[in-house]
Design a protein around this motif. Sequence first.
Motif, PDB file in Angstrom:
ATOM      1  N   ILE A   1       0.830  -1.205   0.068  1.00 18.76           N
ATOM      2  CA  ILE A   1      -0.017  -0.006   0.001  1.00 18.76           C
ATOM      3  C   ILE A   1       0.863   1.199  -0.105  1.00 18.76           C
ATOM      4  N   ASP A   2       1.829   1.479   0.898  1.00 20.74           N
ATOM      5  CA  ASP A   2       2.644   2.481   0.762  1.00 20.74           C
ATOM      6  C   ASP A   2       3.564   2.526  -0.459  1.00 20.74           C
ATOM      7  N   GLY A   3       3.849   1.236  -1.180  1.00 22.55           N
ATOM      8  CA  GLY A   3       4.373   1.736  -2.406  1.00 22.55           C
ATOM      9  C   GLY A   3       3.667   2.087  -3.494  1.00 22.55           C
ATOM     10  N   MET A   4       2.321   2.272  -3.218  1.00 23.46           N
ATOM     11  CA  MET A   4       1.299   2.499  -4.264  1.00 23.46           C
ATOM     12  C   MET A   4       1.471   4.464  -4.471  1.00 23.46           C
ATOM     13  N   LYS A   5       0.915   4.958  -5.454  1.00 19.03           N
ATOM     14  CA  LYS A   5       1.241   6.347  -5.784  1.00 19.03           C
ATOM     15  C   LYS A   5       0.311   7.208  -4.632  1.00 19.03           C
ATOM     16  N   ASP A   6      -1.044   6.673  -4.500  1.00 10.80           N
ATOM     17  CA  ASP A   6      -1.636   7.438  -3.185  1.00 10.80           C
ATOM     18  C   ASP A   6      -2.038   6.668  -2.256  1.00 10.80           C
ATOM     19  N   GLY A   7      -1.089   5.703  -2.017  1.00  9.73           N
ATOM     20  CA  GLY A   7      -1.308   4.916  -0.466  1.00  9.73           C
ATOM     21  C   GLY A   7      -2.556   4.503  -0.207  1.00  9.73           C
TER      22      GLY A   7
END
Length: 576
Positions: A453-459
């Motif tokens: 999740i933290d690695g995604m653009k918008d968390g």
Amino acid sequence: MIKLLRLLKPYKFHIALVLVLIFLQSLSDLYLPTLMSDIVDIGIVKGDTQYIIKIGTLMLLVTALGTFCSIVANFFSSRVSAGFGQNLRARVFTHVENFSLQEFDKLGTASLITRTTNDITQIQHVLGMMLRLMIMAPMLCIGGIIMAVSMDAQLSLVLVVVIPFLAVAIFVVASKGIPLFKAMQLKLDKLNLVLREGLIGIRVIRSFNRTDYESKRFNEANQELTNTAIRVNRIMASMMPLMMLVLNFSTIAIIWFGSIRIDNGNMQVGALMAFLQYAMQILFSLLMVSMMFVMIPRASVSAARINEVLDLTSSIKDPVYVIEQVSSPKGYVEFKDVAFSYPGAEEPALANITFTTKPGEITAIIGGTGSGKTTLVNLIPRFYDVDSGSIQVNGVDIREMSQESLRAKIGIVPQKSVLFTGTISDNIRYGNEAALDEEIKQAAQVAQASEFIDGMKDGYDSMISQGGTNISGGQKQRLSIARALVRKPEIYIFDDSFSALDYKTDARLRDALRKEIINSSVLVVAQRVSNVRDADQIIVLNQGRIVGKGKHQELMENCEVYREIVFSQISEEEIA
């Protein structure tokens, strides 16, 4: 369809207003030919210009009144039909939400979608038409007959011949169309089913190069629907040419016999013109009735399908007297000689199931494919009801608890991970609407989802597409686990919820889970022995019956079925 019209109760005032306005419009339509007759027979024949202007002005006023009534009536009838459709859709959706899985299995998802959309739209359209025509058509017909007879009773004999012929034609066409309308809705159900399966299973279809097969399957269902639609439309389309043919021949007959009566001095030109208009009004009113006969059969079929849904009650009901008092620790689950069979099945899916799981314990359920593992855990939240025996939660039979209070105690991670369109945060919060952002993040960390999740653009504000197609199977499983964790329930049910995880993630997740669910009872359905060997209690199922119960080492010594499962998986791992 009459049964569904009870939903029009909130619109009584609007309906009354529409009927009054249609009544006034019909009166204006009936009054205009008489005024035109007076203009011709008095104004034009006598050359009285003032009379022509006077009556012409009156005609304009009557026309304006009729037009105003028509516009306002159409506005309110559209409002009533749209509101009726909205309320009916909401009622069907709410009713379907209360169905048990047994009712869903009976009707089918594709059919329920068709009934909630297409069928209700058919009823809505017919209702709008009925509000406009059910007063206008009879009034124009009866009023036209009265006015035509008052103009010339002998010439009215033409209508005596024509009207019964039209009535018989309408009846014959409608009686042939009704069965086809029913068949058309069933074929629409089938088309929706094929389309839904094709869209949901597109990845499987492409991976097996079955695109041509699915296209052929869709085309066959589509062709069946098209052929039925063509047949019914041919029948209904024959009505309009037939009506127009009768209309034109009626006009010829009226002018023919009317000219003879004018020549004999029994009738005036203006009276003939008015009579002709009244005759047209009568025939057009029958044409309106024929249009209703085209629509009503299909709407009646749709109404019957909607009533079938609304009349179907859930086989699982809350008790009259709900018992909420508990004497046992929270999270205590006990199966007492439970048996369950699916409708129509020859053999029970489960029989003689007896075991207990306590708070702080992990109970694992393992067995071969079709042994009843998922069926067993689906009985706890009352997705189905047991045939005999009982399931107790906190010392109370679940049939003596309300479904809402029972399910509030349970956090389920289903075998097939289901996510909804929205953000990651929304999907986790689905388990607990009141969850704070910190609680959502904590649940994600325990579920080993925070890293991706933290690695995604918008968390946590990243969007999940429909069905979660923009993330992997393992990520979907972890979000489903986080959704259950944020609920903080008394009972956790993990139905083969770790199958898409690698061994490293699986180990980390289990270690974190043990600390998180220490005060809850946990039931884990699993295929892999590595997922269950550390459980406090392992239940081995075979053909719907418990054939082993205990810890890993005990079952290795005492349960042949369990040993077979273990050895089969060890040998596979060793080969790998």
